[in-house]
Structure formats: C-alpha cells, structure tokens
Motif scaffolding. Sequence first.
Motif, PDB file in Angstrom:
ATOM      1  N   MET A  23       0.824  -1.313  -0.060  1.00 54.04           N
ATOM      2  CA  MET A  23      -0.020   0.063  -0.072  1.00 54.04           C
ATOM      3  C   MET A  23       0.887   1.063   0.041  1.00 54.04           C
ATOM      4  N   SER A  24       0.711   2.099  -1.095  1.00 53.37           N
ATOM      5  CA  SER A  24       1.429   3.262  -1.096  1.00 53.37           C
ATOM      6  C   SER A  24       1.186   4.421  -0.437  1.00 53.37           C
ATOM      7  N   PRO A  25       2.093   5.303  -0.003  1.00 53.81           N
ATOM      8  CA  PRO A  25       1.754   6.426   0.980  1.00 53.81           C
ATOM      9  C   PRO A  25       0.576   7.343   0.308  1.00 53.81           C
ATOM     10  N   MET A  26      -0.584   7.592   0.792  1.00 56.14           N
ATOM     11  CA  MET A  26      -1.585   8.441   0.522  1.00 56.14           C
ATOM     12  C   MET A  26      -1.820   9.344   1.554  1.00 56.14           C
ATOM     13  N   THR A  27      -1.985  10.754   1.087  1.00 52.84           N
ATOM     14  CA  THR A  27      -2.424  11.728   1.965  1.00 52.84           C
ATOM     15  C   THR A  27      -3.837  11.447   2.572  1.00 52.84           C
ATOM     16  N   ARG A  28      -3.894  11.498   4.046  1.00 53.94           N
ATOM     17  CA  ARG A  28      -4.903  11.440   4.912  1.00 53.94           C
ATOM     18  C   ARG A  28      -5.852  12.571   5.381  1.00 53.94           C
ATOM     19  N   CYS A  29      -5.020  13.503   5.794  1.00 51.39           N
ATOM     20  CA  CYS A  29      -5.283  14.524   6.386  1.00 51.39           C
ATOM     21  C   CYS A  29      -6.222  14.567   7.870  1.00 51.39           C
ATOM     22  N   ARG A  30      -5.748  13.447   8.412  1.00 51.91           N
ATOM     23  CA  ARG A  30      -6.559  13.084   9.473  1.00 51.91           C
ATOM     24  C   ARG A  30      -5.868  13.521  11.067  1.00 51.91           C
ATOM     25  N   ALA A  31      -4.664  14.098  11.073  1.00 53.49           N
ATOM     26  CA  ALA A  31      -4.026  14.315  11.939  1.00 53.49           C
ATOM     27  C   ALA A  31      -4.597  15.537  12.805  1.00 53.49           C
ATOM     28  N   ASP A  32      -4.243  15.777  14.094  1.00 54.91           N
ATOM     29  CA  ASP A  32      -4.775  16.910  14.849  1.00 54.91           C
ATOM     30  C   ASP A  32      -4.475  18.192  13.972  1.00 54.91           C
ATOM     31  N   TYR A  33      -5.290  18.970  13.718  1.00 54.02           N
ATOM     32  CA  TYR A  33      -4.966  20.464  12.765  1.00 54.02           C
ATOM     33  C   TYR A  33      -3.817  21.213  13.776  1.00 54.02           C
ATOM     34  N   LYS A  34      -3.931  21.351  14.868  1.00 57.94           N
ATOM     35  CA  LYS A  34      -3.099  22.382  15.625  1.00 57.94           C
ATOM     36  C   LYS A  34      -1.671  21.591  16.039  1.00 57.94           C
ATOM     37  N   THR A  35      -1.836  20.347  16.365  1.00 55.66           N
ATOM     38  CA  THR A  35      -0.735  19.659  16.792  1.00 55.66           C
ATOM     39  C   THR A  35       0.157  18.847  15.978  1.00 55.66           C
ATOM     40  N   GLY A  36      -0.553  18.308  14.902  1.00 60.96           N
ATOM     41  CA  GLY A  36       0.121  17.190  13.993  1.00 60.96           C
ATOM     42  C   GLY A  36       0.117  15.658  14.417  1.00 60.96           C
ATOM     43  N   ILE A  37      -0.573  15.766  15.533  1.00 61.11           N
ATOM     44  CA  ILE A  37      -0.422  14.613  16.168  1.00 61.11           C
ATOM     45  C   ILE A  37      -1.424  13.326  15.438  1.00 61.11           C
ATOM     46  N   PRO A  38      -1.042  12.170  15.181  1.00 59.71           N
ATOM     47  CA  PRO A  38      -1.709  11.199  14.360  1.00 59.71           C
ATOM     48  C   PRO A  38      -2.996  10.897  15.431  1.00 59.71           C
ATOM     49  N   THR A  39      -4.191  10.758  14.911  1.00 57.29           N
ATOM     50  CA  THR A  39      -5.236  10.553  15.837  1.00 57.29           C
ATOM     51  C   THR A  39      -5.698   9.030  15.663  1.00 57.29           C
ATOM     52  N   GLU A  40      -6.637   8.466  16.409  1.00 59.80           N
ATOM     53  CA  GLU A  40      -7.157   7.224  16.344  1.00 59.80           C
ATOM     54  C   GLU A  40      -7.951   6.883  14.920  1.00 59.80           C
ATOM     55  N   LEU A  41      -8.273   7.847  14.016  1.00 57.77           N
ATOM     56  CA  LEU A  41      -8.606   7.859  12.737  1.00 57.77           C
ATOM     57  C   LEU A  41      -7.384   7.215  12.109  1.00 57.77           C
ATOM     58  N   HIS A  42      -6.231   7.359  12.337  1.00 62.21           N
ATOM     59  CA  HIS A  42      -5.134   7.030  11.691  1.00 62.21           C
ATOM     60  C   HIS A  42      -4.884   5.373  11.895  1.00 62.21           C
ATOM     61  N   ALA A  43      -4.965   5.030  13.094  1.00 63.07           N
ATOM     62  CA  ALA A  43      -5.060   3.590  13.837  1.00 63.07           C
ATOM     63  C   ALA A  43      -6.091   2.925  13.157  1.00 63.07           C
ATOM     64  N   GLU A  44      -7.105   3.481  13.106  1.00 66.94           N
ATOM     65  CA  GLU A  44      -8.305   2.655  12.322  1.00 66.94           C
ATOM     66  C   GLU A  44      -8.290   2.362  11.025  1.00 66.94           C
ATOM     67  N   TYR A  45      -7.493   3.555  10.221  1.00 63.17           N
ATOM     68  CA  TYR A  45      -7.560   3.421   8.905  1.00 63.17           C
ATOM     69  C   TYR A  45      -6.564   2.360   8.354  1.00 63.17           C
ATOM     70  N   TYR A  46      -5.300   2.869   8.923  1.00 59.38           N
ATOM     71  CA  TYR A  46      -4.484   1.700   8.634  1.00 59.38           C
ATOM     72  C   TYR A  46      -4.480   0.058   9.068  1.00 59.38           C
ATOM     73  N   SER A  47      -5.344  -0.115  10.254  1.00 54.60           N
ATOM     74  CA  SER A  47      -5.376  -1.349  10.777  1.00 54.60           C
ATOM     75  C   SER A  47      -6.267  -2.084   9.553  1.00 54.60           C
ATOM     76  N   GLN A  48      -7.283  -1.359   9.210  1.00 56.56           N
ATOM     77  CA  GLN A  48      -8.323  -1.833   8.285  1.00 56.56           C
ATOM     78  C   GLN A  48      -7.634  -2.195   7.228  1.00 56.56           C
ATOM     79  N   ARG A  49      -6.553  -2.023   6.873  1.00 51.96           N
ATOM     80  CA  ARG A  49      -5.802  -2.515   5.497  1.00 51.96           C
ATOM     81  C   ARG A  49      -4.331  -3.221   5.991  1.00 51.96           C
ATOM     82  N   ALA A  50      -4.523  -3.893   7.085  1.00 55.66           N
ATOM     83  CA  ALA A  50      -3.354  -4.576   7.501  1.00 55.66           C
ATOM     84  C   ALA A  50      -3.030  -5.979   6.758  1.00 55.66           C
TER      85      ALA A  50
END
Length: 100
Positions: A23-50
């Motif tokens: 799976m190649s890199p794709m921009t998701r734009c789901r990190a916290d907008y102020k801090t850039g910290i990856p969110t739970e949405l990242h974990a859910e998204y990537y784990s669905q493609r494991a």
Amino acid sequence: MSKKVLFEPFKLGDLTLRNRIIMSPMTRCRADYKTGIPTELHAEYYSQRASAGLIVSECAYVDWRGHGYAGAPGMTNEEHANGWKKSVDAVHKKGGLMFA
C-alpha cells in the motif's frame, strides 16, 4: 506473473511480506490540525488495511517548517511518535507490516 503469485509470501530484504501487495503512501489529512499528532482515525484506517503485504504510511513532516497542509501528521517529537505508534501497533496486532 499469475494472480496466484500476487498473494504468495515475498521476501523483501529482512522482511517477509504475507503477499506482494504494497500500500503506497496516500495523504489522509486526519492528524490533529493544531498539533499534527496522528489520531485514532489513523490507527483505524491503517489497521483496516493490515492484510496488505506492507503499508507505507502517508508523509509526515520532520520539521514544523515543512508542515505543508492542514491535517498533515508530524514526526518531530515524542507526541507524534506515540501517535504513530498507535497506528503501527494496530497494524502489527492484525499481523501486518507498516513503515511510518
């Protein structure tokens, strides 16, 4: 190459991928907008493609000056690393491999 080969394990350097799907890199734009910290949405998204042989995460800025767009994840501090760790751990829990 037959379709069957696509789903067979593959040796890539020191890694053994469960299949030849990367799976190649794709921009998701789901990190916290102020801090850039990856969110739970990242974990859910990537784990669905494991089930892919290897997941390469979206880009992450390594210096705040390189923060190019809203929702971009960073990799500049421990909070960012801990955010990415949640995604990588979620993928590993399902037997997948991921580079972040």
